[in-house]
Design a protein around this motif. Structure first.
Motif: not given
Length: 786
Positions: A82, A223, A226, A230, A531
């Motif tokens: 992250t 990002d 990530q 998602k 996580k």
């Protein structure tokens, strides 16, 4: 039979319009969700800042773990970090000593307000050139990009602009410092963000990863990586949930269509049509309708997927440069899924009527006895048992990633059980509701509902599905959010909060009247590959109360970690144990458990020492919690120039999680169920045109008929409201028990009332419009046409 089915469709367009709409919406929804899934799997991001470098060497941006497959072999799994992992200087030295490398350009990257800061040494990676002024040479000097709108001599955040570049990047605002100043501001001595290698490299040195092509974009925009993860989880979960909802809706729609054609099918049986021929006819009709709806729905899904992607970009959930993948794959999956659902739904709906003898078939068509076939009864009971099992499983899930898909599935399975047992529920409802005392219309409504409980059951299923899914989706968010807010409110003792503080904790602590200052950083860590949300604090009991139930926060510091009770139970740890974890930038750490606390939703599952985390986050400007009972917010702001001072209520409002992305995604399913409600009620009302005509010939006025239909619809709405509320309450209670420790969900009364009001308004409108159209036809013409 296909030719016969085509003729049937041609002459009964209205009977199949509802099935066509349901299948079209189902195909569009599944196709759009699969587009999100494919974008997560295959989406790429073109490099911008690294576009001028043929190869980039950087640290591994994933945490990896080898998993035993059970057959003597191991498999390595990876999860993205992250925070940005930084490259050691030793790797840069090794690159410079590589014979095939002619030039190595290093860079550091760090936040500078709304800009991204770099050292001028990395300008050649794009490349950037000076259009006005000169390059920065000392502290306090900066070069801005062409989009900044600043001229040489201007000032930005206390720094003087000495140059303006000729270029600007499409999706990031760039500021350059001198090389030495950039490395000082980055706060990573001896490390760099990445290194550009010219003219290229065959393989990366040990301890590093080589990025070329579009992989450079994945490194540049962490990002986006990530967001891909998602999209994979969201797209897969939404596609699965959408398909289940679609199957339930389509089965109900076809069941209603077959129910309205019982007499027609009975006549076919009476003129020697075999059960196989009847099933082939119905199946052929379903295939024709399914193919037509599937093709159009898949095309509509493309537009829906584009809208979803643009909405996620607008909400900040997906970077604009993560391009939506458009391919035939979603249509190739959605089309056969839609056609298959239509075919199975039609065959199952016609199975019983096709197997009975012709005389019995005519009797079934003339009178609905409301009997429930034993296979359907058994399936309904099995679904109820499955719902009970899922409810128990859900009550033991304490993480959002695990609980969310099970929550949706639990509500769906309970709704499926109700749909299967619908005629029994409808008969019980008809007997319980006091409709006889409401005049002629009430008497007619009661007789109609009692004579045809299957009709009520058919409209009950989509109404219940809409209420149950809407309440579950909305109030799962409010339940978790309310519990988190309660914990944060109970544990936040500081009267003032300074988000993104421009001043240091020591400077604020020197302000007269300030009793305690606690710096806080929000991050996430991984234990193994799992996580966990985490906070890093310089713990002070005057500003934070975590609700410690085991151990103590006295002496909390280097080498310590405090765990929420949920995390401790999940990891099987207690006070005195040790936990091996990976910080957000990939740095490993082994810490001793100092305490276990209860307020994990409000403060994160892990609480770490501030000193441990401060050097391992991309943005070190965290939040300051200030205890100063004698100071007002304005007084503290005046004493700390440049800082924003919030009280506890304002800070809670700012830090509250934004559920808009979830609402947009799952809202599509709610919209689909709403369409199914309108579709089913319109079909049910239109299919009763002969019945309404007979009532008019018997002397019933149009006003009495409309009132009768409204009473029937309100009966269905009331039943669906009770059933849907019960399903969502059971589901949310299990969700709350696992996630928050309380089996009482948080349901805002106004929001719940709006859900019920919207359901009732939608149902009444869907009944009134086709009824008024049917009443415009003369009774004699309607009877002869029907």
């Amino acid at each position: 039979m296909i030719g016969f089915a085509l003729k049937t469709l041609r002459h009964r367009k209205g009977a199949f319009a509802g099935a066509f709409v349901a299948l079209l919406c189902a195909a569009a929804l599944v196709s759009a969700c699969l587009m999100l899934l494919e974008t997560g799997l295959r989406g790429s991001v073109a490099p911008e800042r690294y576009a001028g470098a043929p190869a980039i060497v950087a640290a591994d941006q994933f945490v990896r773990e080898s998993v035993d497959k059970g057959d003597g072999k191991t498999k390595t799994k990876a999860k993205p970090l992250t925070e940005r992992a930084w490259l050691p200087g030793s790797v840069v030295a090794a690159l410079k000593g590589t014979p095939s490398v002619s030039k190595v350009i290093t860079e550091v990257t760090f936040p500078f307000g709304e800009y991204t800061g770099h050292g001028w040494e990395s300008a050649a990676l794009t490349p950037f050139t000076i259009a006005e002024g000169r390059e920065p040479r000392e502290a306090g000097e900066i070069v801005v990009d062409a989009r900044a709108g600043l001229a040489v001599g201007a000032r930005l955040r206390g720094h003087q602009v000495v140059g303006v570049t000729a270029q600007a990047l499409p999706s990031q605002d760039t500021v350059f410092f001198s090389t030495a100043e950039a490395r000082r501001l980055a706060g990573r001595p001896g490390q760099v963000s990445a290194a550009g290698v010219f003219p290229g490299l065959a393989e990366a040195p040990e301890g590093a990863v080589l990025y070329t092509g579009d992989e450079r974009g994945r490194l540049e925009f962490l990002d986006a990586e990530q967001a891909r993860v998602k999209l994979i989880s969201m797209g897969g979960a939404l596609a699965g949930t959408s398909l289940l909802v679609a199957i339930l809706v389509v089965v109900g729609t076809f069941a209603l269509s077959i129910q309205q054609r019982q007499r027609e099918i009975a006549l076919l049986r009476a003129v020697a049509a075999t059960p196989r021929q009847v099933r082939a006819l119905v199946g052929g009709e379903a295939l024709l309708v399914g193919v037509a709806a599937g093709v159009l729905g898949s095309a509509a899904g493309l537009g829906l997927g584009l809208w979803l992607h643009s909405t996620f970009v607008a909400l900040g959930a997906t970077p604009a440069n993560l391009r939506l993948v458009v391919s035939p794959f979603p249509a190739f999956v959605a089309l056969p899924a839609t056609v298959g659902a239509a075919w199975v739904a039609a065959r199952v709906s016609a199975r019983r009527l096709a197997r009975i003898r012709p005389v019995e078939a005519l009797g079934e068509a003339a009178l609905d006895r409301g009997r429930l076939p034993w296979p359907r009864l058994a399936a309904g009971l099995a679904a109820a048992a499955g719902g009970a099992v899922l409810t128990l499983v859900l009550s033991g899930l304490s993480t959002e990633a695990a609980a969310t898909p099970v929550t949706m599935l639990t509500a769906l399975v309970w709704t499926i059980s109700l749909a299967l047992l619908g005629p029994l529920v409808a008969r019980a409802v008809v007997r319980a509701l006091p409709l006889r005392g409401t005049g002629v219309s009430g008497y007619l409504a009661a007789r109609s509902l009692r004579a045809a409980p299957k009709g009520l059951a058919a409209v009950l299923s989509p109404l219940t599905l809409m209420v149950a899914m809407t309440c579950t989706i909305l109030f799962a968010q409010t339940t978790a959010g309310h519990a988190a807010q309660e914990q944060a409110d109970a544990g936040s003792l500081a009267g003032h909060v300074l988000p993104g503080a421009a001043a240091s904790a020591s400077a604020v602590a020197r302000v007269p009247g300030v009793e305690a200052v606690t710096p806080v950083l929000r991050t996430s860590v991984r234990v193994g590959l799992t996580k966990y949300a985490a906070q890093a604090v310089a713990y002070d009991p005057r500003t934070i109360d975590l609700g410690v139930v085991s151990g103590s926060m006295k002496g909390f510091g280097a080498g310590s970690v405090a765990l929420s009770r949920t995390a401790a139970d999940g990891l099987g740890l207690a006070v005195g144990g040790q936990v091996r974890l990976t910080l957000g930038d990939g740095t490993p750490a082994t810490l001793g458990v100092a305490a276990v606390y209860t307020r994990g939703l409000g403060f994160g599952d892990l609480t770490l020492p501030y000193e441990l985390v401060a050097g391992h986050v991309d943005d070190p400007a965290g939040t300051l919690l200030v205890s100063a009972p004698t100071l007002t917010g304005d007084a503290l702001a005046a004493a700390v120039p440049g800082s924003v001072v919030l009280d506890r209520a304002q800070a809670a409002e700012v830090s509250a999680a934004n559920p808009q992305v979830t609402f947009v995604a799952l809202g599509l399913i709610i919209a689909f169920t709403a369409i199914a409600v309108v579709n089913t009620l319109a079909m049910a009302t239109s299919g009763r045109s002969k019945e309404l005509a007979v009532l008019r010939l018997a002397g019933t006025t149009p006003r009495q008929i409309l009132r009768m239909l409204r009473l029937e619809t309100l009966c269905a709405v009331l039943t669906a409201a009770v059933a849907g509320t019960a399903i969502s309450w059971v589901t949310l209670s299990a969700f709350g028990a696992g996630m928050t420790g309380s089996a009482t969900p948080y349901v805002p009364p106004v929001a719940y009332a709006l859900v019920l009001a919207a359901s009732a308004a939608l149902a009444l409108a869907a009944t009134a419009l086709p009824a008024r159209l049917a009443l415009r036809t003369r009774p004699a013409d309607a009877v002869s046409t029907a």
